[in-house]
Design a protein around this motif. Structure first.
Motif: not given
Length: 466
Positions: A68-70, A306-307, A313-315, A320-321
């Motif tokens: 959840i935190s990325g 791809e994680v 930040q990319e995740i 968002f996108k």
């Protein structure tokens, strides 16, 4: 005698041959099963090693997902597989297995490969969790029944910031799985858990969750119910006790529209000297475009695949996108959020509220900024609360805010009556300001509030808000 020997040899040959053949089938099918599990759990799963013998196989796998935190979470598992028709050998608990079945799988965390991320930190602090185990039986048709057990423990954890005392009685659960991995149902039970430190504590008593998840046209649907006997928190002189928490969540599909509903109820909530309840909440999300939701779901799965190669930040940017690009499609069927009810009974009266938010974008116009998004919103709602209840709730809130100052002696030497009077006075002043500002409309012994929003204009109690 020769016939007996022949029969024994034949049975032995069938058993060995059957187990060998089942082992081959499992090795061939396991990647497909793991891919399906990965889709259901929004994660990436890969097999890192596979050793197959006649009656038993040893497999290692790796799970990677975004938390959840990325951050990236990585965990390694061990799978011991006993092949049918008879999985000869002993399980980790020493019990022999002779029941006819296709396979029996024991899954544990691989202690030789410590996890990373938040899970790794948790296991570093609580190595007892390495004893967690899941046992799954698969029958000849391919259906399965699983049971898992996370052990309990009592211990004190010392960190750089604080010292935590944990009383954890573990987790048990079971699940029934169909051979397609598209229909899963089961139950999870937490008997008791408590975490405390110098600042306070939180305790959970008997939490039980039941779920039924299925797939229809690529979407995950079903129902989840969760109940807890009590949840208690405390800090200093403050205590809050919630009794009989009930949570319901459902998702269903109707033609090309998906809908979701959430309901929450409690029997009572005791905070300080006041007791509230029963209380309830029910919210529906309706007319969501199923195709658009499926598109978002698949794009999120792409991120999971791809994680390992992405930064946090990319995740976050990709997530968002995905939602920003899908927003016009998500709203083209005029979805709606319905607040069916929000109610609370207290010692000083009742509160209720209802309303809805409609998103209109029938022309499917681009939504490139916040102003365009606000232009699609249509909302209305109304609420009513007794004056005494609102004053009591505000007073309790203020007491919680100024309690640390009292504990530190910043309010002087005051007794409980003086402290309560101070909070009640501050609450009365806030209510008077809210009436004067038009935020509340007095109707006898109650306050009433009407709200509408249309064409980017909010109206509260008949007065446009600037």
């Amino acid at each position: 005698m020769k016939k007996v020997i022949f029969i024994l040899i034949l049975l032995g040959g069938l058993t060995v041959g059957g187990s060998y053949q089942v082992g081959k089938v499992i090795e061939a099918e396991l990647p497909t099963i793991l891919t399906r599990v990965a889709e259901l759990g929004q994660m990436q799963i890969s097999i890192t090693s596979y050793k197959r013998d006649i009656f038993r196989s040893s497999v290692r796998s790796e799970i990677v997902l975004a938390s959840i935190s990325g951050s990236r979470e990585q965990i390694f598992l061990k799978h011991e597989i006993w092949h049918g028709p008879f999985p000869f050998g002993q399980r980790s608990n020493g019990a022999w297995q002779f029941k006819p079945l296709s396979a029996l799988v024991e899954t544990t965390i691989d202690q030789d490969n410590p996890p990373s991320g938040l899970i790794g930190k948790l296991l570093e602090l609580c190595p007892e969790l390495y004893q967690s185990i899941e046992v799954t039986r698969f029958d000849f048709a391919g259906n399965g029944a699983a049971r898992f057990d996370v052990p309990g423990f009592k211990k004190t954890l010392d960190t750089a910031e604080n010292s935590f005392h944990i009383d954890w009685q573990g987790i048990t659960g079971n699940a029934a799985i169909d051979k397609s991995m598209r229909d899963i149902k089961g139950e999870v039970l937490i008997p008791y858990a408590k975490i405390s430190n110098q600042q306070g504590f939180i305790a959970l008593e008997e939490s039980r969750t039941n779920y039924k998840i299925y797939e229809e046209r690529g979407l995950l649907l079903g129902q989840v119910t969760a109940d807890a006997t009590s949840i208690e928190t405390g800090s200093g002189r403050n205590r809050t006790v919630l009794k009989d928490l009930q949570f319901r969540n459902a998702a269903k599909l109707n033609d090309d529209l998906a809908s979701y509903s959430i309901a929450l109820g409690i029997e009572s909530l005791q905070t300080g000297s006041a007791t509230y309840g029963p209380a309830g909440l029910e919210v529906d999300f309706v007319s969501l475009d199923a195709k658009a939701i499926l598109g978002v779901q698949r794009k999120l799965q792409t991120i999971q695949s791809e994680v390992k190669e992405l930064t946090e930040q990319e995740i976050a940017n990709r997530v968002f996108k995905i939602y920003a690009e899908a927003l016009p499609d998500l709203m083209k069927k005029t979805p709606e959020i319905k607040l069916n009810y929000l109610n609370l009974t207290g010692p000083d009266g009742e509160f209720w509220s209802k309303g809805n938010i409609l998103f209109e974008n029938r022309l499917n116009k681009p939504i490139g900024d916040i102003n365009s998004f606000l232009g699609t919103i249509r909302a209305k709602g109304e609420s009513q609360i007794s004056k005494a209840l609102l004053k009591s709730v505000l007073a309790q809130t203020i007491k919680g805010q100024i309690s640390p100052a009292r504990t530190a002696g910043q309010l002087g030497d005051i007794n409980d009556d003086q402290f309560n009077a101070m909070a009640a006075g501050a609450a009365a002043e806030q209510l008077a300001n809210m009436e004067t500002g038009g935020l509340l409309v007095a109707m006898g012994d109650k306050y009433h509030v009407d709200f509408t929003y249309k064409n980017r204009q909010a109206v509260l109690n008949g007065k446009p808000l600037q």
